[in-house]
Design a protein around this motif. Structure first.
Motif, PDB file in Angstrom:
ATOM      1  N   PHE A 143       0.818  -1.214   0.000  1.00  0.00           N
ATOM      2  CA  PHE A 143       0.000   0.000   0.000  1.00  0.00           C
ATOM      3  C   PHE A 143       0.854   1.268   0.000  1.00  0.00           C
ATOM      4  CE2 PHE A 143      -2.563  -3.411   1.959  1.00  0.00           C
ATOM      5  CZ  PHE A 143      -3.423  -3.578   0.881  1.00  0.00           C
ATOM      6  N   LYS A 144       2.082   1.156   0.444  1.00  0.00           N
ATOM      7  CA  LYS A 144       3.031   2.254   0.286  1.00  0.00           C
ATOM      8  C   LYS A 144       3.307   2.480  -1.193  1.00  0.00           C
ATOM      9  CE  LYS A 144       7.543   3.883   1.897  1.00  0.00           C
ATOM     10  NZ  LYS A 144       8.705   3.579   2.769  1.00  0.00           N
ATOM     11  N   GLN A 145       3.407   1.410  -1.946  1.00  0.00           N
ATOM     12  CA  GLN A 145       3.621   1.522  -3.387  1.00  0.00           C
ATOM     13  C   GLN A 145       2.390   2.068  -4.096  1.00  0.00           C
ATOM     14  OE1 GLN A 145       6.751   1.176  -4.477  1.00  0.00           O
ATOM     15  NE2 GLN A 145       7.011   0.878  -2.271  1.00  0.00           N
ATOM     16  N   TRP A 146       1.209   1.706  -3.611  1.00  0.00           N
ATOM     17  CA  TRP A 146      -0.008   2.296  -4.160  1.00  0.00           C
ATOM     18  C   TRP A 146       0.032   3.817  -4.031  1.00  0.00           C
ATOM     19  CZ3 TRP A 146      -5.333  -0.425  -3.215  1.00  0.00           C
ATOM     20  CH2 TRP A 146      -5.274  -1.743  -3.662  1.00  0.00           C
ATOM     21  N   ASN A 147       0.370   4.295  -2.850  1.00  0.00           N
ATOM     22  CA  ASN A 147       0.426   5.747  -2.636  1.00  0.00           C
ATOM     23  C   ASN A 147       1.439   6.412  -3.566  1.00  0.00           C
ATOM     24  OD1 ASN A 147      -1.542   6.337  -0.626  1.00  0.00           O
ATOM     25  ND2 ASN A 147      -0.221   5.470   0.947  1.00  0.00           N
ATOM     26  N   LYS A 148       2.596   5.777  -3.723  1.00  0.00           N
ATOM     27  CA  LYS A 148       3.621   6.335  -4.594  1.00  0.00           C
ATOM     28  C   LYS A 148       3.129   6.401  -6.035  1.00  0.00           C
ATOM     29  CE  LYS A 148       8.343   5.592  -6.251  1.00  0.00           C
ATOM     30  NZ  LYS A 148       9.561   4.747  -6.155  1.00  0.00           N
ATOM     31  N   GLY A 149       2.557   5.300  -6.520  1.00  0.00           N
ATOM     32  CA  GLY A 149       2.065   5.267  -7.890  1.00  0.00           C
ATOM     33  C   GLY A 149       0.959   6.273  -8.140  1.00  0.00           C
ATOM     34  N   ILE A 150       0.052   6.415  -7.179  1.00  0.00           N
ATOM     35  CA  ILE A 150      -1.056   7.367  -7.328  1.00  0.00           C
ATOM     36  C   ILE A 150      -0.534   8.803  -7.372  1.00  0.00           C
ATOM     37  CG2 ILE A 150      -3.100   8.313  -6.167  1.00  0.00           C
ATOM     38  CD1 ILE A 150      -3.540   5.383  -5.104  1.00  0.00           C
ATOM     39  N   ARG A 151       0.480   9.102  -6.553  1.00  0.00           N
ATOM     40  CA  ARG A 151       1.071  10.447  -6.576  1.00  0.00           C
ATOM     41  C   ARG A 151       1.708  10.754  -7.933  1.00  0.00           C
ATOM     42  NH1 ARG A 151       2.908   9.048  -1.320  1.00  0.00           N
ATOM     43  NH2 ARG A 151       4.959   8.517  -2.191  1.00  0.00           N
ATOM     44  N   LEU A 152       2.321   9.755  -8.550  1.00  0.00           N
ATOM     45  CA  LEU A 152       3.003   9.964  -9.826  1.00  0.00           C
ATOM     46  C   LEU A 152       2.037  10.031 -11.003  1.00  0.00           C
ATOM     47  CD1 LEU A 152       6.039   7.537  -9.362  1.00  0.00           C
ATOM     48  CD2 LEU A 152       6.106  10.041  -9.348  1.00  0.00           C
ATOM     49  N   ALA A 153       0.880   9.378 -10.875  1.00  0.00           N
ATOM     50  CA  ALA A 153      -0.084   9.315 -11.980  1.00  0.00           C
ATOM     51  C   ALA A 153      -0.744  10.675 -12.200  1.00  0.00           C
ATOM     52  CB  ALA A 153      -1.148   8.260 -11.685  1.00  0.00           C
ATOM     53  N   ALA A 154      -0.993  10.997 -13.471  1.00  0.00           N
ATOM     54  CA  ALA A 154      -1.564  12.309 -13.803  1.00  0.00           C
ATOM     55  C   ALA A 154      -2.885  12.208 -14.558  1.00  0.00           C
ATOM     56  CB  ALA A 154      -0.562  13.107 -14.645  1.00  0.00           C
ATOM     57  N   GLY A 155      -3.377  10.975 -14.778  1.00  0.00           N
ATOM     58  CA  GLY A 155      -4.570  10.809 -15.601  1.00  0.00           C
ATOM     59  C   GLY A 155      -5.879  10.923 -14.848  1.00  0.00           C
ATOM     60  N   GLU A 156      -6.960  10.844 -15.597  1.00  0.00           N
ATOM     61  CA  GLU A 156      -8.314  10.929 -15.039  1.00  0.00           C
ATOM     62  C   GLU A 156      -8.706   9.659 -14.307  1.00  0.00           C
ATOM     63  OE1 GLU A 156     -12.929  11.310 -16.727  1.00  0.00           O
ATOM     64  OE2 GLU A 156     -11.212  11.555 -18.084  1.00  0.00           O
ATOM     65  N   HIS A 157      -8.124   8.527 -14.730  1.00  0.00           N
ATOM     66  CA  HIS A 157      -8.431   7.234 -14.138  1.00  0.00           C
ATOM     67  C   HIS A 157      -7.169   6.576 -13.588  1.00  0.00           C
ATOM     68  CE1 HIS A 157     -11.618   7.700 -17.366  1.00  0.00           C
ATOM     69  NE2 HIS A 157     -12.311   7.674 -16.245  1.00  0.00           N
ATOM     70  N   ILE A 158      -7.338   5.782 -12.524  1.00  0.00           N
ATOM     71  CA  ILE A 158      -6.227   5.075 -11.899  1.00  0.00           C
ATOM     72  C   ILE A 158      -6.474   3.574 -12.004  1.00  0.00           C
ATOM     73  CG2 ILE A 158      -4.946   4.647  -9.764  1.00  0.00           C
ATOM     74  CD1 ILE A 158      -4.549   7.465 -10.787  1.00  0.00           C
ATOM     75  N   TRP A 159      -5.465   2.866 -12.513  1.00  0.00           N
ATOM     76  CA  TRP A 159      -5.517   1.404 -12.591  1.00  0.00           C
ATOM     77  C   TRP A 159      -4.301   0.863 -11.849  1.00  0.00           C
ATOM     78  CZ3 TRP A 159      -4.085  -1.947 -17.427  1.00  0.00           C
ATOM     79  CH2 TRP A 159      -4.360  -3.292 -17.153  1.00  0.00           C
ATOM     80  N   ILE A 160      -4.510   0.148 -10.769  1.00  0.00           N
ATOM     81  CA  ILE A 160      -3.412  -0.465 -10.005  1.00  0.00           C
ATOM     82  C   ILE A 160      -3.210  -1.864 -10.575  1.00  0.00           C
ATOM     83  CG2 ILE A 160      -2.596  -1.136  -7.712  1.00  0.00           C
ATOM     84  CD1 ILE A 160      -4.477   1.049  -6.595  1.00  0.00           C
ATOM     85  N   ALA A 161      -2.367  -1.943 -11.595  1.00  0.00           N
ATOM     86  CA  ALA A 161      -2.154  -3.191 -12.320  1.00  0.00           C
ATOM     87  C   ALA A 161      -1.023  -3.959 -11.640  1.00  0.00           C
ATOM     88  CB  ALA A 161      -1.813  -2.900 -13.776  1.00  0.00           C
ATOM     89  N   GLU A 162      -1.374  -4.888 -10.784  1.00  0.00           N
ATOM     90  CA  GLU A 162      -0.376  -5.623 -10.010  1.00  0.00           C
ATOM     91  C   GLU A 162       0.409  -6.575 -10.917  1.00  0.00           C
ATOM     92  OE1 GLU A 162      -2.982  -7.134  -6.900  1.00  0.00           O
ATOM     93  OE2 GLU A 162      -2.276  -5.514  -5.603  1.00  0.00           O
ATOM     94  N   SER A 163       1.706  -6.686 -10.656  1.00  0.00           N
ATOM     95  CA  SER A 163       2.606  -7.355 -11.592  1.00  0.00           C
ATOM     96  C   SER A 163       2.348  -8.851 -11.732  1.00  0.00           C
ATOM     97  CB  SER A 163       4.061  -7.122 -11.173  1.00  0.00           C
ATOM     98  OG  SER A 163       4.308  -7.639  -9.877  1.00  0.00           O
ATOM     99  N   ASP A 164       1.753  -9.483 -10.737  1.00  0.00           N
ATOM    100  CA  ASP A 164       1.475 -10.922 -10.817  1.00  0.00           C
ATOM    101  C   ASP A 164       0.297 -11.237 -11.746  1.00  0.00           C
ATOM    102  OD1 ASP A 164       3.511 -11.638  -9.172  1.00  0.00           O
ATOM    103  OD2 ASP A 164       2.293 -11.902  -7.382  1.00  0.00           O
TER     104      ASP A 164
END
Length: 301
Positions: free
Chosen positions: A27-48
């Motif tokens: 969930f720390k990585q979720w926060n980091k990714g969300i901060r970096l994302a700039a789009g209208e929609h967020i997709w948390i595409a997990e690597s597995d």
């Protein structure tokens, strides 16, 4: 995964940020990714996991068609470590309702929380979810104190304020393996986190009486097992947290656990002590903060 993603470096609208050291907290990585994302929609595409080529096309269309929806998600295939399909996510949700997830639907988030999400995490895989940035902002930051139920809490915080759209098309492939954090986390920690999510939902939305009764009874059974030492390695501090969350679900917890006759104790379960009742059948437009939704559920043909 890193080798694959490096192929896209330099592409338009693509930013790549890699950790040098594993943080140990998804969930720390979720926060980091969300901060970096700039789009209208967020997709948390997990690597597995992996997705059908039509995944984004279908879910983006769902969010654009249903402006009240804060998130859209799809049915999933569960796969093993070799990528072989083992079963359908319907086997998981059928324990609550054998028909609901077989067809597309759009529903008010608070009703979804109070009738279904409070009973278990009915959106069990983040890779199957596309989130509207505006709705996600209401749930940030993601709570990093969670180890396994942070996704469940995030869905609850989003849907307490906005609606949900679902497609029964299986467009996501959710990988299950024995090294997963969810599998390796001690049961006592999972119990504490799940009770914390249920207590949050109980505070935030109206829960129908029959569902509230079910949640209270189940919480009582699970807490009793914890207090009787059936969860190995249960520390005093964890016991205190478990009991604290359970008391928020049912203030009469100890009476319900230790009385001789089985049954339930009727207590207010709505926000601010209001008695929980089923939502009225009429359509009613509700507005909270910047998000709006309709309180009826409608099936999509």
């Amino acid at each position: 995964s890193r080798v694959e993603i490096e192929r896209y470096r330099g592409c338009e609208n693509v930013r790549i940020s890699c950790n040098q050291v594993n943080s140990g907290n998804v969930f720390k990585q979720w926060n980091k990714g969300i901060r970096l994302a700039a789009g209208e929609h967020i997709w948390i595409a997990e690597s597995d996991d992996f997705a059908d080529l039509r995944f984004l096309e279908v879910l983006v269309d769902l969010l654009r068609t249903n402006r009240e929806a804060g998130l859209a998600y799809c049915r999933s295939w569960l796969i093993n470590e070799e990528g072989r399909v083992m079963k359908d996510s319907l086997e998981y949700t059928n324990r609550i309702d054998s028909e609901r997830w077989r067809t597309d639907y759009v529903a008010a988030g608070p009703e979804e929380c109070g009738r279904y999400l409070i009973r278990k995490n009915t959106i069990p895989n983040a890779s199957a979810v596309l989130i509207r940035r505006e709705a996600l902002n209401c749930a940030l930051p993601i709570d990093e104190s969670f180890r396994v139920c942070g996704d469940w809490m995030t869905w609850a915080r989003i849907l307490a304020r906005s609606g949900v759209a679902y497609t029964s098309r299986p467009l996501n492939y959710y990988r299950h393996h024995l090294r997963a954090v969810r599998v390796c986390t001690p049961k006592a920690n999972s119990l504490e986190e799940s009770l914390r999510v249920q207590a949050f939902i109980m505070r935030k939305v109206r829960v129908p009486q029959e569902v509230a009764r079910e949640i209270r009874l189940e919480a009582g059974r699970r807490v009793k097992s914890a207090l009787l030492g059936r969860y190995p390695g249960l520390s005093l501090g964890l016991k205190v947290r478990i009991v604290s969350h359970a008391l928020m679900i049912n203030p009469m917890l100890f009476f319900a656990i230790f009385r001789r006759k089985t049954g339930s104790v009727e207590e207010p379960s709505g926000p601010e002590g209001e008695e929980a009742v089923a939502p009225p059948p009429r359509v009613k437009h509700v507005r909270q903060g910047t998000c709006s939704f309709r309180s009826e559920e409608r099936r999509v043909r």
